[in-house]
Design a protein around this motif. Structure first.
Motif, mmCIF file in Angstrom:
data_model
loop_
_atom_site.group_PDB
_atom_site.id
_atom_site.type_symbol
_atom_site.label_atom_id
_atom_site.label_comp_id
_atom_site.label_asym_id
_atom_site.label_seq_id
_atom_site.Cartn_x
_atom_site.Cartn_y
_atom_site.Cartn_z
ATOM 1 N N THR A 164 0.830 -1.203 0.000
ATOM 2 C CA THR A 164 0.000 0.000 0.000
ATOM 3 C C THR A 164 0.862 1.249 0.000
ATOM 4 O OG1 THR A 164 -1.824 1.098 1.174
ATOM 5 C CG2 THR A 164 -0.093 0.160 2.532
ATOM 6 N N THR A 192 -9.429 4.268 -3.551
ATOM 7 C CA THR A 192 -9.160 2.874 -3.924
ATOM 8 C C THR A 192 -9.300 2.686 -5.426
ATOM 9 O OG1 THR A 192 -9.918 2.047 -1.766
ATOM 10 C CG2 THR A 192 -9.886 0.477 -3.597
ATOM 11 N N SER A 213 -7.480 -4.370 -1.798
ATOM 12 C CA SER A 213 -8.630 -3.849 -1.075
ATOM 13 C C SER A 213 -9.626 -4.954 -0.742
ATOM 14 C CB SER A 213 -9.305 -2.757 -1.908
ATOM 15 O OG SER A 213 -10.354 -2.147 -1.201
ATOM 16 N N GLU A 297 -10.218 1.772 7.277
ATOM 17 C CA GLU A 297 -9.848 2.442 6.032
ATOM 18 C C GLU A 297 -9.219 3.815 6.292
ATOM 19 O OE1 GLU A 297 -10.342 1.032 2.514
ATOM 20 O OE2 GLU A 297 -9.877 -0.379 4.127
ATOM 21 N N GLY A 308 -6.568 3.568 1.963
ATOM 22 C CA GLY A 308 -7.339 2.855 0.959
ATOM 23 C C GLY A 308 -6.657 2.576 -0.362
ATOM 24 N N PRO A 357 -13.551 -2.627 -5.178
ATOM 25 C CA PRO A 357 -12.413 -3.495 -5.495
ATOM 26 C C PRO A 357 -12.551 -4.234 -6.823
ATOM 27 C CG PRO A 357 -12.937 -3.670 -3.173
ATOM 28 C CD PRO A 357 -14.017 -2.838 -3.788
#
Length: 440
Positions: A164, A192, A213, A297, A308, A357
């Motif tokens: 991430t 995201t 995610s 998140e 995210g 996602p």
């Protein structure tokens, strides 16, 4: 409770002192065979950490193992599967973040080239199976690894195969924290979608734009998610602490060792009845350790963490802080962003979290696409960054870091969409191409 509230409140800063912190992980691999790096050996995580010390990084050890480096308020550390993480120093503007990221990548590339290693700019390991990822020698990770078997089904995937990029931002007061928390939490699925970059698993397409995610959705429900209570009347530091105290513990850190307290209650610790350390009362450091094991998140410490996004190419490591600074660091921007999300219900926000996602920009909320919301939020962010007026040596302000996001949002195509298309066409299904096309 009052002491804990005061502890979080100490994060409040006047606007002139607000800073930006950026953290990003990357996947290390051996260029000879594309396999993940073991901890020990000629081409290894330890060799990378040792090599980086030529750049004045100071070593950090745990039980004789080199596990991290520190320099000028920044650190390089290891995630459970050997993901390399830079936790940047707090800086004033995004150009400084960009310079820090650039310097770090230059340093790690120099060392990596010498030992036959490289780094992938993807949010999930593209082909390495979970059981083939080496385990790093950090005590807290063993406790987490064992506990993950008891909760959810994808927690170990999160630990060993995800990457991430995060941004940490400040607030001026409890009320300011609440406004920023609500806006950033509601809009986290938009980030995201913008940063989706993990469409591969075990050498093939996985059906998602951000599988990283998706993994978080089935990691541990007690410590992840969209936190509906943040939007309830009366929310503030005390309510977040109430939530945090009810999240099951992982460990207690004593004398350089991590004592297994997994599943136990921090309130018992506060009452002196935690059986791992009987009679002891936690310190504020213990509470900070506990906060670091909570993974919603958006996470509250003495700052807010935006959690995210998948990691991505160099320009997107700089784009994430630019995006969130643009939305959160001016009152007019915060008001405009709140106008977008204020009527969303907890069910709306959760459905969006679940849809993005796989669907990315095509996901919908109340009849509006994520792509359209992304375009609107980018316009808000651009206005803020223009107002801030921080320039680089080329006369460009911080809006330069939004260009890649603007391009993706207008086209409705994230990195993941482009990678999926490439995999089906010019790569001809050859996942090894990721190691040449998605390398720092």
């Amino acid at each position: 409770m009052g002491q804990l509230v005061e502890h979080l409140a100490q994060g409040c800063k006047p606007k002139a002192d607000w800073r930006i912190g950026t953290e990003h992980e990357k996947i290390a691999f051996a260029t000879a065979d594309n396999l993940p790096l073991p901890y020990e050996g000629e081409t290894s995580i330890r060799a990378l950490l040792e090599g980086l010390q030529r750049f004045d990084w100071q070593p950090v050890e745990e039980n004789g193992f080199l596990i991290a480096l520190k320099r000028d308020g920044a650190s390089v550390s290891l995630e459970p599967g050997g993901q390399f993480e830079l936790s940047g120093a707090p800086v004033e503007h995004v150009h400084q973040t960009c310079a820090e990221v650039t310097r770090h990548l230059r340093e790690v590339r120099e060392v990596a080239d010498e030992i036959g290693a490289g780094f992938l700019s993807l949010g999930f390991r593209p082909d390495t199976r979970l059981e083939d990822v080496p385990i790093m020698p950090k005590g807290r990770y063993k406790i987490m690894r064992d506990y993950m078997k008891k909760v959810g089904t994808l927690g170990r995937e999160m630990m060993f195969r995800t990457c991430t990029v995060q941004t940490n931002l400040d607030f001026s007061s409890e009320a300011d924290m609440v406004r920023k928390f609500r806006v950033s939490l509601a809009l986290q699925p938009i980030a995201t979608a913008l940063f989706a970059n993990s469409p591969f698993t075990n050498g093939d397409l996985n059906g998602f734009k951000s599988y990283r995610s998706r993994v978080w959705m089935d990691t541990d429900a007690d410590r992840t998610g969209m936190l509906p209570f943040v939007f309830e009347d009366g929310f503030g530091f005390e309510q977040y602490i109430d939530y945090a105290l009810d999240v099951p513990m992982y460990f207690v850190h004593r004398n350089g060792k991590y004592l297994d307290a997994s599943g136990k209650n921090f309130r018992d610790f506060m009452n002196g009845t935690l059986d791992v350390v009987p009679g002891e009362i936690p310190t504020l450091s213990d509470f900070d350790d506990h906060l670091s094991t909570i993974f919603p998140e958006v996470r509250l410490k003495q700052f807010l963490e935006m959690r995210g996004a998948d990691t991505g190419p160099w320009d997107e490591l700089c784009a994430l802080p630019a995006y969130w600074v643009g939305l959160l660091y001016e009152d007019d921007a915060l008001d405009a962003a709140w106008e977008i999300v204020k009527d969303w219900t907890a069910e709306d926000r959760q459905q969006l979290r679940e849809a993005v996602p796989a669907q990315g920009f095509d996901a919908m909320i109340r009849g509006v696409s994520v792509r359209d919301i992304a375009i609107r939020t980018l316009a808000i962010a651009r206005k803020t960054l223009n107002t801030r007026g921080y320039m680089n040596g080329h006369g460009e302000n911080e809006t330069v870091f939004l260009q890649a996001l603007d391009t993706m949002a207008r086209a409705g195509q994230s990195n993941a969409d482009l990678l999926i298309e490439a995999f089906k066409n010019e790569w001809n299904g050859d996942i090894s191409r990721a190691y040449s096309e998605c390398i720092y």
